[in-house]
Motif scaffolding. Sequence first.
Motif, PDB file in Angstrom:
ATOM      1  N   LEU A   1       0.774  -1.156  -0.002  1.00 55.75           N
ATOM      2  CA  LEU A   1      -0.019  -0.028   0.042  1.00 55.75           C
ATOM      3  C   LEU A   1       0.968   1.121  -0.031  1.00 55.75           C
ATOM      4  O   LEU A   1       1.952   1.201   0.883  1.00 55.75           O
ATOM      5  CB  LEU A   1      -0.834  -0.110   1.208  1.00 55.75           C
ATOM      6  N   SER A   2       0.669   2.015  -0.907  1.00 53.57           N
ATOM      7  CA  SER A   2       1.432   3.346  -1.023  1.00 53.57           C
ATOM      8  C   SER A   2       0.707   4.534  -0.892  1.00 53.57           C
ATOM      9  O   SER A   2      -0.266   4.838  -1.693  1.00 53.57           O
ATOM     10  CB  SER A   2       2.212   3.349  -2.375  1.00 53.57           C
ATOM     11  N   THR A   3       0.771   5.393   0.208  1.00 53.04           N
ATOM     12  CA  THR A   3       0.159   6.732   0.569  1.00 53.04           C
ATOM     13  C   THR A   3      -1.315   6.664   0.033  1.00 53.04           C
ATOM     14  O   THR A   3      -2.011   7.529  -0.625  1.00 53.04           O
ATOM     15  CB  THR A   3       0.870   7.758  -0.339  1.00 53.04           C
ATOM     16  N   LEU A   4      -2.035   5.578   0.625  1.00 54.33           N
ATOM     17  CA  LEU A   4      -3.343   5.588   0.182  1.00 54.33           C
ATOM     18  C   LEU A   4      -4.132   6.772   0.903  1.00 54.33           C
ATOM     19  O   LEU A   4      -3.808   7.119   2.130  1.00 54.33           O
ATOM     20  CB  LEU A   4      -4.025   4.432   0.644  1.00 54.33           C
ATOM     21  N   ARG A   5      -5.286   7.254   0.108  1.00 54.65           N
ATOM     22  CA  ARG A   5      -6.035   8.421   0.730  1.00 54.65           C
ATOM     23  C   ARG A   5      -7.607   8.052   0.164  1.00 54.65           C
ATOM     24  O   ARG A   5      -7.758   7.739  -0.752  1.00 54.65           O
ATOM     25  CB  ARG A   5      -5.578   9.540  -0.003  1.00 54.65           C
TER      26      ARG A   5
ATOM     27  N   ILE B   1      -8.493  -2.389  -0.037  1.00 56.21           N
ATOM     28  CA  ILE B   1      -7.547  -3.776  -0.523  1.00 56.21           C
ATOM     29  C   ILE B   1      -8.319  -4.570  -1.052  1.00 56.21           C
ATOM     30  O   ILE B   1      -8.121  -5.197  -2.308  1.00 56.21           O
ATOM     31  CB  ILE B   1      -6.807  -4.359   0.688  1.00 56.21           C
ATOM     32  N   ALA B   2      -9.578  -4.779  -0.602  1.00 52.58           N
ATOM     33  CA  ALA B   2     -10.466  -5.967  -1.349  1.00 52.58           C
ATOM     34  C   ALA B   2     -11.118  -5.599  -2.664  1.00 52.58           C
ATOM     35  O   ALA B   2     -11.751  -6.388  -3.296  1.00 52.58           O
ATOM     36  CB  ALA B   2     -11.393  -6.395  -0.276  1.00 52.58           C
ATOM     37  N   GLY B   3     -11.095  -4.082  -2.910  1.00 57.55           N
ATOM     38  CA  GLY B   3     -11.732  -3.788  -3.946  1.00 57.55           C
ATOM     39  C   GLY B   3     -13.177  -3.232  -3.971  1.00 57.55           C
ATOM     40  O   GLY B   3     -13.773  -2.929  -4.880  1.00 57.55           O
ATOM     41  N   LEU B   4     -13.545  -3.170  -2.687  1.00 61.69           N
ATOM     42  CA  LEU B   4     -14.765  -2.951  -2.494  1.00 61.69           C
ATOM     43  C   LEU B   4     -15.300  -1.279  -2.375  1.00 61.69           C
ATOM     44  O   LEU B   4     -16.235  -0.761  -2.255  1.00 61.69           O
ATOM     45  CB  LEU B   4     -15.325  -3.377  -1.333  1.00 61.69           C
ATOM     46  N   ALA B   5     -14.024  -0.553  -2.211  1.00 60.09           N
ATOM     47  CA  ALA B   5     -14.088   0.986  -2.202  1.00 60.09           C
ATOM     48  C   ALA B   5     -13.006   1.513  -3.162  1.00 60.09           C
ATOM     49  O   ALA B   5     -11.842   0.838  -2.945  1.00 60.09           O
ATOM     50  CB  ALA B   5     -13.758   1.348  -0.742  1.00 60.09           C
ATOM     51  N   SER B   6     -13.185   2.448  -3.664  1.00 59.69           N
ATOM     52  CA  SER B   6     -12.160   3.399  -4.551  1.00 59.69           C
ATOM     53  C   SER B   6     -11.211   4.027  -3.817  1.00 59.69           C
ATOM     54  O   SER B   6     -11.535   4.595  -2.582  1.00 59.69           O
ATOM     55  CB  SER B   6     -12.906   4.102  -5.383  1.00 59.69           C
ATOM     56  N   LEU B   7     -10.078   4.213  -4.421  1.00 62.81           N
ATOM     57  CA  LEU B   7      -9.034   5.076  -3.912  1.00 62.81           C
ATOM     58  C   LEU B   7      -9.216   6.413  -4.272  1.00 62.81           C
ATOM     59  O   LEU B   7      -9.485   6.632  -5.593  1.00 62.81           O
ATOM     60  CB  LEU B   7      -7.544   4.568  -4.055  1.00 62.81           C
TER      61      LEU B   7
ATOM     62  N   ALA C   1       2.174  -6.203  -9.107  1.00 57.18           N
ATOM     63  CA  ALA C   1       1.193  -5.473 -10.147  1.00 57.18           C
ATOM     64  C   ALA C   1       0.618  -4.485  -9.376  1.00 57.18           C
ATOM     65  O   ALA C   1      -0.139  -5.152  -8.317  1.00 57.18           O
ATOM     66  CB  ALA C   1       0.523  -6.794 -10.875  1.00 57.18           C
ATOM     67  N   ARG C   2       0.106  -3.518 -10.094  1.00 57.01           N
ATOM     68  CA  ARG C   2      -1.002  -2.567  -9.669  1.00 57.01           C
ATOM     69  C   ARG C   2      -2.370  -3.285  -9.576  1.00 57.01           C
ATOM     70  O   ARG C   2      -2.882  -4.002 -10.490  1.00 57.01           O
ATOM     71  CB  ARG C   2      -1.023  -1.293 -10.376  1.00 57.01           C
ATOM     72  N   HIS C   3      -2.937  -3.073  -8.384  1.00 61.86           N
ATOM     73  CA  HIS C   3      -4.091  -3.758  -8.157  1.00 61.86           C
ATOM     74  C   HIS C   3      -5.305  -2.635  -8.217  1.00 61.86           C
ATOM     75  O   HIS C   3      -5.425  -1.627  -7.708  1.00 61.86           O
ATOM     76  CB  HIS C   3      -4.322  -4.539  -6.818  1.00 61.86           C
ATOM     77  N   HIS C   4      -6.292  -2.852  -9.280  1.00 56.49           N
ATOM     78  CA  HIS C   4      -7.468  -2.073  -9.253  1.00 56.49           C
ATOM     79  C   HIS C   4      -8.632  -2.838  -9.817  1.00 56.49           C
ATOM     80  O   HIS C   4      -9.651  -2.178 -10.187  1.00 56.49           O
ATOM     81  CB  HIS C   4      -7.014  -0.776 -10.219  1.00 56.49           C
TER      82      HIS C   4
END
Length: 90
Positions: free
Chosen positions: A6-10, A49-55, A65-68
């Motif tokens: 995780l890198s500088t999540l906001r 992390i689970a992909g249930l909320a956007s960054l 690999a970038r996870h989105h």
Amino acid sequence: MPYLELSTLRKAYGSHVAIKDISLSVEEGEAVAFLGSSGCGKTTTLRMIAGLASLDSGQIKLGGARHHAPTHSSAKFGLCLSILCPLSSP
């Protein structure tokens, strides 16, 4: 190379900033727990992390690999959102 990075999540909900600049590296085989008071961003972080909320900003990498991707794509990495509630004794 970290298994999960995780890198500088906001993440903000309107004017309320729920997550501000969280960074974390987890190696394969490590177990991690998020602990904190109510409203401090634990569930929001897990949902991102689970992909249930956007960054709003930052990046998540799985296996380098970038996870989105949506949640079903996370299953191959063994990710799940698990919230444990303590049980009271009878």
